[in-house]
Design an enzyme around this catalytic site. Sequence first.
Site, short mmCIF file in Angstrom:
data_model
loop_
_atom_site.label_atom_id
_atom_site.label_comp_id
_atom_site.label_asym_id
_atom_site.label_seq_id
_atom_site.Cartn_x
_atom_site.Cartn_y
_atom_site.Cartn_z
CE1 TYR A 198 -13.96 -3.05 42.18
CE2 TYR A 198 -15.80 -2.56 43.74
CZ TYR A 198 -15.39 -3.13 42.55
OH TYR A 198 -16.36 -3.52 41.79
NE ARG A 251 -18.14 -0.02 31.13
CZ ARG A 251 -17.95 -0.73 32.37
NH1 ARG A 251 -17.17 -0.31 33.21
NH2 ARG A 251 -18.48 -1.84 32.68
CE LYS A 269 -14.26 -4.98 39.32
NZ LYS A 269 -15.68 -5.24 39.63
CD GLU A 341 -14.51 -6.12 36.13
OE1 GLU A 341 -14.35 -7.18 36.47
OE2 GLU A 341 -15.42 -5.21 36.08
CG ASP A 342 -14.39 -1.98 33.88
OD1 ASP A 342 -15.28 -2.64 34.07
OD2 ASP A 342 -13.93 -1.12 34.65
CG ASP A 364 -17.18 -8.17 37.79
OD1 ASP A 364 -17.94 -8.70 38.32
OD2 ASP A 364 -16.68 -7.18 37.93
CG ASP A 365 -18.13 -4.77 33.52
OD1 ASP A 365 -18.08 -4.23 34.48
OD2 ASP A 365 -16.99 -5.09 32.75
CG ASN A 506 -19.27 1.98 40.00
OD1 ASN A 506 -19.84 2.41 41.05
ND2 ASN A 506 -19.46 0.67 39.64
N1 LIG Z 1 -22.13 -1.27 40.40
C1 LIG Z 1 -21.76 -2.19 39.47
O1 LIG Z 1 -21.29 -3.28 39.98
C2 LIG Z 1 -21.54 -2.10 38.15
C3 LIG Z 1 -21.56 -0.71 37.63
N2 LIG Z 1 -21.39 -0.25 36.33
C4 LIG Z 1 -21.37 0.84 35.72
O2 LIG Z 1 -22.67 1.01 34.88
C5 LIG Z 1 -22.02 1.87 33.80
C6 LIG Z 1 -22.37 1.37 32.57
O3 LIG Z 1 -21.73 0.21 32.28
P1 LIG Z 1 -21.88 -0.85 30.84
O4 LIG Z 1 -23.23 -0.77 31.02
O5 LIG Z 1 -20.69 -1.56 31.13
O6 LIG Z 1 -21.53 0.37 29.84
P2 LIG Z 1 -22.05 0.32 28.49
O7 LIG Z 1 -21.18 1.37 27.65
O8 LIG Z 1 -22.09 -1.11 27.79
O9 LIG Z 1 -23.44 0.86 28.23
C7 LIG Z 1 -23.66 2.32 28.81
C8 LIG Z 1 -25.25 2.52 28.35
O10 LIG Z 1 -25.68 3.61 28.66
C9 LIG Z 1 -26.19 4.55 27.69
N3 LIG Z 1 -26.21 5.79 27.62
C10 LIG Z 1 -24.79 6.44 28.08
N4 LIG Z 1 -25.08 7.78 28.47
C11 LIG Z 1 -26.40 8.00 28.51
C12 LIG Z 1 -27.02 9.04 28.74
N5 LIG Z 1 -26.77 10.35 29.01
N6 LIG Z 1 -28.48 8.99 28.57
C13 LIG Z 1 -29.12 7.71 28.53
N7 LIG Z 1 -28.18 6.70 28.09
C14 LIG Z 1 -27.16 6.72 28.14
C15 LIG Z 1 -25.72 4.01 26.45
O11 LIG Z 1 -26.25 4.29 25.42
P3 LIG Z 1 -26.24 4.03 23.76
O12 LIG Z 1 -26.18 2.38 23.79
O13 LIG Z 1 -26.93 4.70 23.27
O14 LIG Z 1 -24.57 4.55 23.61
C16 LIG Z 1 -25.51 2.60 26.66
O15 LIG Z 1 -26.81 1.70 26.26
C17 LIG Z 1 -20.74 2.23 34.29
O16 LIG Z 1 -20.58 3.64 35.06
C18 LIG Z 1 -20.17 1.38 35.04
O17 LIG Z 1 -19.19 1.73 36.05
C19 LIG Z 1 -20.87 -1.48 35.44
C20 LIG Z 1 -20.83 -2.65 35.87
C21 LIG Z 1 -20.89 -3.07 37.29
C1 LIG Z 2 -18.15 -2.47 39.39
C2 LIG Z 2 -17.74 -2.46 38.00
O1 LIG Z 2 -17.29 -3.56 37.46
C3 LIG Z 2 -17.71 -1.40 37.13
O2 LIG Z 2 -18.23 -0.23 37.35
O3 LIG Z 2 -17.28 -1.50 35.89
MG LIG Z 3 -16.37 -3.56 35.83
#
Ligand SMILES: NC(=O)C1=CN([C@@H]2O[C@H](COP(=O)(O)OP(=O)(O)OC[C@H]3O[C@@H](n4cnc5c(N)ncnc54)[C@H](OP(=O)(O)O)[C@@H]3O)[C@@H](O)[C@H]2O)C=CC1
Ligand SMILES: CC(=O)C(=O)O
Ligand SMILES: [Mg+2]
Length: 650
Positions: A198, A251, A269, A341-342, A364-365, A506
Amino acid sequence: MFSLNGSSFLNNSLSGVSKSLTQSTQRKISAPPVVVASVSSNGKPGDRNVSVLMENTLKEMRETATSSSSSAAVEQESKSTVGGGVEDVYGEDSATEHQYITPWTVTVASGYPLLRDPHYNKGLAFTEKERDAHFLRGLLPPVVISQDLQVKKMMHNMRQYQVPLQRYMAMMDLQERNERLFYKLLIDNVEELLPVVYTPTVGEACQKYGSIFRQPQGLFISLKEKGRILEVLKNWPEKKIQVIVVTDGERILGLGDLGCQGMGIPVGKLSLYSALGGIRPSACLPVTIDVGTNNEQLLNDEFYIGLRRRRATGQEYAELLHEFMSAVKQNYGEKVLIQFEDFANHNAFDLLAKYGSTHLVFNDDIQGTASVVLAGLMAALNLVGGTLSEHRFLFLGAGEAGTGIAELIALEMSKQTGVPVEEAREKIWLVDSKGLIVKSRVESLQHFKRPWAHEHEPVRTLLDAVKSIKPTVLIGSSGAGRTFTKEVVEAMASFNEKPVILALSNPTSQSECTAEEAYTWSEGRAIFASGSPFSPVEYNGKFYASGQANNAYIFPGFGLGLIISGAIRVHDDMLLAASEALAEQVSQENLDKGLIYPPFSNIRKISAQIAARVAAKAYELGLATRLPQPENLEAYAESCMYSPNYRHYR
Ligand SMILES: NC(=O)C1=CN([C@@H]2O[C@H](COP(=O)(O)OP(=O)(O)OC[C@H]3O[C@@H](n4cnc5c(N)ncnc54)[C@H](OP(=O)(O)O)[C@@H]3O)[C@@H](O)[C@H]2O)C=CC1
Ligand SMILES: CC(=O)C(=O)O
Ligand SMILES: [Mg+2]
């Protein structure tokens, strides 16, 4: 839909089966562990009808083989010598050009094929009796060892690899070679191996998937398969699917668009679904929808495994996804869980909204992450004091994870205090790549950000937002590494005795800060957790162990809860129930160490508890179809969980 195409198919195919089975049964009648069929494109291996047909035939032929009188099948064989040759063994010659025949191969998985079958292989753990009964003599060295010793040996070997990707490949090889040993290894050594199968290693594996590709794992459904997705689903050898994890690769973690190479994520997963949540591996189906990629590097990579075109969008994309969703329901029924997912956020929210009322879907996200973070916050309140609504939250990242978490926090606040969700949202602020989300930006915001546009002057940087909002909780969900700078963490520590800092992004390279940075810059006061794991940190002579705020705590138990209750839809209250169940598993001992999540070593027990709470909620909401409701849902959940221990073959 597979059809027997009238009696000709049946007769022709059965005559072939008869012969082959007669030979098999002469060789060995007792207890084949598996029936393997290789059939033409109209009869699918493992198709329920075909399987039943073959099992019945197998039974019939065992009787035939032990009977001295000639059977109808044998008569059929001897008659069918029309088209040349001595015998028309497989009925190929007696069939007219217009009839379909099936190139059957019906074998008992014994001997060499048994060693090559990952579902049944036990390697050196085959007993003496099994070696005799299943023609394994000479195919294995003389020693017989236990599964526990195999685990010990594999772990010893794994630890020799210095490069994480080598460990990943060794684990994937094991999964392909000996499935039960793979899961036993993973379950018994979950804390050590989770970072291998993972995050973070799976991220690197996806980036290099083309180069390290050996065996396909899961179903690849590309634009080439448009109009034929049901047919593609039927090519998958397992029929009783309960969970599908699907990605379109746009993503992948915080690594962006990895196209078809995102397959590593559904595979990873689902291995957690089995290892942590106890869903049978054969009931899990990883799927990658390949609509192209906008990743130039991959498009120019000679080892890239996907469609070499830019991503389909709009109607072309929607039609493929819709065909997939319809085919899944048609093939596996109403109760198959589809975990998105993603996906990139411009599709993820819409897909969830579109299919949430017709399918059992879970993102999941958005949802799993929300539930795991809410659980961590509930536990953190024991350390920082106050109620949820007495805290102020600031997110860096306003996408799937950020707005998903924010919404669930607001929902929980609203339930606790009775204030409307809209009012609860005012405690929560988000920053995206353009700065703080404020009212003056509302027109240009994507729909999922709009509820978070509060009245405030524009703020460009995270540091300024921190200084202005003065959050008690800072959550990173941006996918942008090292964005929680020294100044940001110091600012958090300047107005909070115990700043709660969650760096969710991540893999490790994208984490908003490291554990060491969080503890050092906050002078050891931060309550810290991260999406990818960090080793314990020593600061001023004290060790700090941080927790892993990752949806892996939630989705396996959540999925198990849906399955055991026969739930037909996912409801937000189920996410809240899962959060509560997880938060309750954080012991005082964990809290004393600053941990807001329980250790993963206890995850199967935790998953059973989450499953029980989710299932109970499904019954309460009238969304469960498995009736009557089991009296003790936790015991029932545990009893349903897959165990990787070897089975005995007669
Ligand atoms: N720990 C966990 O269980 C999980 C972790 N994650 C992690 O979270 C991260 C984001 O995932 P997700 O929400 O799906 O992604 P999205 O692409 O949906 O969202 C990313 C957000 O971050 C913003 N962003 C990107 N770069 C910057 C920066 N330099 N400064 C400020 N804002 C920024 C984007 O802005 P804008 O909208 O303006 O482009 C957007 O709003 C990933 O790394 C993923 O691995 C996700 C799911 C679960
Ligand atoms: C953990 C997870 O689902 C992610 O980083 O997208
Ligand atoms: Mg994910």
